[in-house]
Design an enzyme around this catalytic site. Structure first.
Site, PDB file in Angstrom:
ATOM      1  N   LYS A  98     117.607 118.680  87.581  1.00  0.00           N
ATOM      2  CA  LYS A  98     117.857 118.681  88.955  1.00  0.00           C
ATOM      3  C   LYS A  98     118.590 119.856  89.338  1.00  0.00           C
ATOM      4  CE  LYS A  98     121.430 117.524  91.799  1.00  0.00           C
ATOM      5  NZ  LYS A  98     121.045 118.343  92.959  1.00  0.00           N
ATOM      6  N   GLU A 134     129.806 121.671  81.600  1.00  0.00           N
ATOM      7  CA  GLU A 134     130.135 123.239  81.942  1.00  0.00           C
ATOM      8  C   GLU A 134     130.917 123.352  83.240  1.00  0.00           C
ATOM      9  OE1 GLU A 134     129.921 125.414  79.459  1.00  0.00           O
ATOM     10  OE2 GLU A 134     128.761 124.233  77.749  1.00  0.00           O
ATOM     11  N   CYS A 164     131.282 131.324  86.930  1.00  0.00           N
ATOM     12  CA  CYS A 164     132.140 130.611  86.390  1.00  0.00           C
ATOM     13  C   CYS A 164     133.227 131.298  85.615  1.00  0.00           C
ATOM     14  CB  CYS A 164     131.527 129.378  85.443  1.00  0.00           C
ATOM     15  SG  CYS A 164     130.484 130.192  84.158  1.00  0.00           S
ATOM     16  N   GLU A 216     140.131 128.045  91.570  1.00  0.00           N
ATOM     17  CA  GLU A 216     138.755 128.803  91.588  1.00  0.00           C
ATOM     18  C   GLU A 216     138.424 129.097  93.128  1.00  0.00           C
ATOM     19  OE1 GLU A 216     135.326 126.613  90.114  1.00  0.00           O
ATOM     20  OE2 GLU A 216     134.825 128.654  88.880  1.00  0.00           O
TER      21      GLU A 216
HETATM   22  P1  NAD Z   1     128.709 121.408  92.166  1.00  0.00           P
HETATM   23  O1  NAD Z   1     129.696 120.676  91.337  1.00  0.00           O
HETATM   24  O2  NAD Z   1     128.981 121.266  93.523  1.00  0.00           O
HETATM   25  O3  NAD Z   1     127.189 120.939  91.920  1.00  0.00           O
HETATM   26  C1  NAD Z   1     126.605 121.121  90.712  1.00  0.00           C
HETATM   27  C2  NAD Z   1     125.473 120.045  90.665  1.00  0.00           C
HETATM   28  O4  NAD Z   1     125.768 119.008  90.672  1.00  0.00           O
HETATM   29  C3  NAD Z   1     124.245 120.414  91.815  1.00  0.00           C
HETATM   30  O5  NAD Z   1     123.160 120.235  91.409  1.00  0.00           O
HETATM   31  C4  NAD Z   1     124.587 119.446  92.800  1.00  0.00           C
HETATM   32  O6  NAD Z   1     123.633 119.065  93.564  1.00  0.00           O
HETATM   33  C5  NAD Z   1     125.184 118.180  91.730  1.00  0.00           C
HETATM   34  N1  NAD Z   1     126.231 117.308  92.237  1.00  0.00           N
HETATM   35  C6  NAD Z   1     127.116 117.612  93.352  1.00  0.00           C
HETATM   36  N2  NAD Z   1     127.670 116.422  93.691  1.00  0.00           N
HETATM   37  C7  NAD Z   1     127.270 115.406  92.920  1.00  0.00           C
HETATM   38  C8  NAD Z   1     127.371 113.950  92.579  1.00  0.00           C
HETATM   39  N3  NAD Z   1     128.471 113.209  93.285  1.00  0.00           N
HETATM   40  N4  NAD Z   1     126.764 113.431  91.635  1.00  0.00           N
HETATM   41  C9  NAD Z   1     125.917 113.997  91.042  1.00  0.00           C
HETATM   42  N5  NAD Z   1     125.550 115.199  91.231  1.00  0.00           N
HETATM   43  C10 NAD Z   1     126.263 116.087  91.954  1.00  0.00           C
HETATM   44  O7  NAD Z   1     128.817 122.881  91.650  1.00  0.00           O
HETATM   45  P2  NAD Z   1     128.197 124.035  92.525  1.00  0.00           P
HETATM   46  O8  NAD Z   1     129.007 124.477  93.550  1.00  0.00           O
HETATM   47  O9  NAD Z   1     126.655 124.069  92.323  1.00  0.00           O
HETATM   48  O10 NAD Z   1     128.416 125.353  91.298  1.00  0.00           O
HETATM   49  C11 NAD Z   1     129.786 125.996  91.128  1.00  0.00           C
HETATM   50  C12 NAD Z   1     130.548 125.527  90.218  1.00  0.00           C
HETATM   51  O11 NAD Z   1     129.797 125.615  88.763  1.00  0.00           O
HETATM   52  C13 NAD Z   1     131.644 126.537  89.877  1.00  0.00           C
HETATM   53  O12 NAD Z   1     133.055 125.361  89.678  1.00  0.00           O
HETATM   54  C14 NAD Z   1     131.534 127.115  88.611  1.00  0.00           C
HETATM   55  O13 NAD Z   1     132.706 127.498  87.904  1.00  0.00           O
HETATM   56  C15 NAD Z   1     130.469 126.309  87.923  1.00  0.00           C
HETATM   57  N6  NAD Z   1     130.021 126.911  86.871  1.00  0.00           N
HETATM   58  C16 NAD Z   1     130.356 126.609  85.500  1.00  0.00           C
HETATM   59  C17 NAD Z   1     129.478 127.272  84.408  1.00  0.00           C
HETATM   60  C18 NAD Z   1     129.783 127.100  83.148  1.00  0.00           C
HETATM   61  O14 NAD Z   1     128.972 127.258  82.077  1.00  0.00           O
HETATM   62  N7  NAD Z   1     131.113 126.728  82.674  1.00  0.00           N
HETATM   63  C19 NAD Z   1     128.414 128.053  84.933  1.00  0.00           C
HETATM   64  C20 NAD Z   1     127.963 128.180  86.148  1.00  0.00           C
HETATM   65  C21 NAD Z   1     128.840 127.701  87.033  1.00  0.00           C
END
Ligand code: NAD
Length: 497
Positions: free
Chosen positions: A191, A267, A302, A400
């Site tokens: 997804k 992650e 991240c 962040e």
């Molecule tokens: P997000 O948590 O908003 O979304 C991530 C994914 O989760 C998306 O596919 C989104 O549609 C889904 N999602 C959102 N709400 C959900 C719910 N209630 N139930 C199930 N799925 C849901 O994060 P984002 O804005 O897409 O990404 C940015 C974040 O990702 C930052 O905090 C960043 O640090 C982190 N990140 C971490 C790593 C790592 O390897 N640690 C790598 C890249 C990004």
């Protein structure tokens, strides 16, 4: 016209055909509800297409198909060397399509085309190929049990894996999971973020072309609260491999606890400290690295070095070096190969980052560079590289931001630097710059982070694990350790009596 010109990429973009449907079973199809949502390019606000908005009905279908594929062994029971051959072909197809995939990524999320071409797509292909190469070299174990017993310890695929990924490195974050999950023999449902569906959708047909059997890899575009939540709560999903924010990560654990206790790997976010001691070997190199650590990928990283901790005696000099270098990273047209910074992913993220900049001003942080929206005339979403001097209590020193905003703090002693560095709920990455070997080792040990850089920042290779301490996550992507996420350990006792 050459591939080093803006016109080349604009021309290519105008002829690009974009697939927007879900990939379920072995075919592209509309969401069961027929619903769609617009895919808006952050480059200029243009609508690129209408993406299938999947929901719980599509999740039910995809999970049923994935389970059937897993149970009949069309992939899970293939010899490792056969799975390896298919995944190596998949990696080759990704590489052969580098220009197309890089263009999709840049149009979709606004990152510079030079980065999509040089980083996102080749690293994605490499991570699939590396995991493919590994799968026929991983032996299982025989334990040192008593003479009349054999204790075999074997790894088995966990079953149906849901991979829920973010938008900052859409294809790469997906491939970090696809490599080991598919390599181990699982069926995977991907997804993508609703902000970055295009490459995920495109690679589904490349995976089929490579020889992945029907139903083993499916892609469900859509929103988190619909598709993501349905996957997280599904009783027949065995493992949820998540990359995204800490806030959503907590929801994933809750959903698992309230459904079938599926394995959840997280992650998550970061607020990584980059510590520069006065005896850093090369202050210019450190300043350049500090700038890239926060401004690369528009700060949508991240592992961004978003907290710069500088020894007070060199602080002004060091900040000045960053301010002198940073304009080279000023945002440009993402399709211009000369641009080193592109657009922020969408207007929601743009407003969030501008909100943090405003909070910095309001709370009394000292703005040293940037702080404004850029390229407004484009219709897209751009922000200047921004540098604040802050205090530890300021919101922008603690939360962040996920944008090109650097918070700089001074310190006087090693102990103070390490205490400030660890004073955070996060623990993804950290860096230390010093010429003193003992100080480097002492600091690296003291830093509570999954990745520590010494006299460098953001080095990256598929051979090493990546993941966080504390609220930056649970589990590790990359390296052979990644297979732990997608396999169960089985102990089999055999009596020799
Ligand atoms: P997000 O948590 O908003 O979304 C991530 C994914 O989760 C998306 O596919 C989104 O549609 C889904 N999602 C959102 N709400 C959900 C719910 N209630 N139930 C199930 N799925 C849901 O994060 P984002 O804005 O897409 O990404 C940015 C974040 O990702 C930052 O905090 C960043 O640090 C982190 N990140 C971490 C790593 C790592 O390897 N640690 C790598 C890249 C990004």
């Amino acid at each position: 016209m050459s591939d080093t010109s803006l016109t080349y990429w604009q021309e290519k973009a105008s002829r690009l055909s974009i697939e927007t449907r879900a990939f379920i079973g072995g075919d592209y199809r509309a969401a069961a509800s027929g619903e769609c949502f617009p895919c808006v390019s952050p480059i200029d606000g243009r609508v690129l297409g209408q993406i299938a908005a999947c929901d719980a009905a599509d999740v039910d279908d995809a999970v049923r198909i994935a389970r059937a594929a897993f149970e009949d062994g069309r992939w899970s029971r293939q010899a490792p060397r056969e799975r390896k051959a298919v995944l190596l072909r998949f990696a080759e197809l990704l590489l052969a399509r580098t220009e197309e995939l890089a263009l999709l990524e840049t149009l979709d999320v606004g990152k510079p085309i030079r980065d999509s071409l040089a980083v996102d797509i080749p690293s994605s292909a490499r991570s699939i190929a590396w995991m493919a190469e590994a799968i026929d070299k991983l032996n299982d174990e025989i334990a040192p049990t008593p003479h009349d017993r054999i204790g075999m310890v074997t790894r088995e695929a966990v079953g149906v894996v849901a991979a829920v990924v973010p938008w900052n490195f859409p294809l790469l974050m997906a491939c970090w999971k696809l490599g080991p999950a598919l390599g181990a023999g699982n069926s995977v449902i991907l997804k993508p973020s609703e902000k970055s569906s295009l490459t995920a959708i495109r690679i589904a047909s490349l995976a089929m072309e490579a020889g992945l059997p029907e139903g083993v890899f499916q892609v469900l575009p859509g929103f988190g609260h619909t598709v993501g939540a349905a996957l997280a709560r599904h009783g027949d999903v065995d493992c949820l491999a998540f990359t995204g924010s800490t806030r959503t990560g907590k929801l994933m654990l809750k959903a698992s606890a309230e459904s079938n206790l599926k394995r959840v790997w997280l992650e998550l976010g970061g607020k990584s400290p980059n510590i520069v001691f006065a005896d850093a070997p090369d202050l210019d190199a450190a300043a350049k690295a500090a700038a890239y650590a926060i401004f690369f990928n528009q700060g949508e990283m991240c592992s961004a070095g978003s907290r710069l901790l500088v020894e007070s005696s060199i602080k002004e000099d060091f900040v000045r070096r960053i301010i002198d270098f940073a304009p080279r990273l000023y945002p440009g047209h993402p399709l211009d190969p000369a641009s080193r910074m592109g657009a922020i992913v969408d207007d929601i993220q743009l407003k969030a980052v501008l909100g943090y900049i405003e909070s910095g001003r309001r709370e009394g942080a000292r703005l040293r560079l940037g702080g404004e929206q850029a390229r407004k005339e484009s219709g897209g979403y751009y922000i200047e590289p921004t540098v604040f001097e802050v205090e530890q209590g300021h919101t922008i020193a603690r939360e962040e931001i996920f944008g090109p905003v650097l918070s700089v703090l001074g310190f006087d002693t090693d102990e103070e630097a390490l205490a400030l560095a660890n004073d955070t709920n996060y623990g993804l990455a950290a860096a230390v710059w010093t010429s003193d070997l003992r100080k480097a080792h002492r600091s690296a040990k003291a830093l509570r982070a999954g990745v520590v850089y010494v006299n460098c920042y953001d080095d990256d290779d598929i051979t090493v694990p990546f993941g966080g301490y504390k609220q930056s996550g649970i589990g590790r992507d990359k390296s052979l350790h990644a297979f732990d996420k997608y396999t169960e350990l089985k102990t089999t006792w055999i009596s020799l009596d």
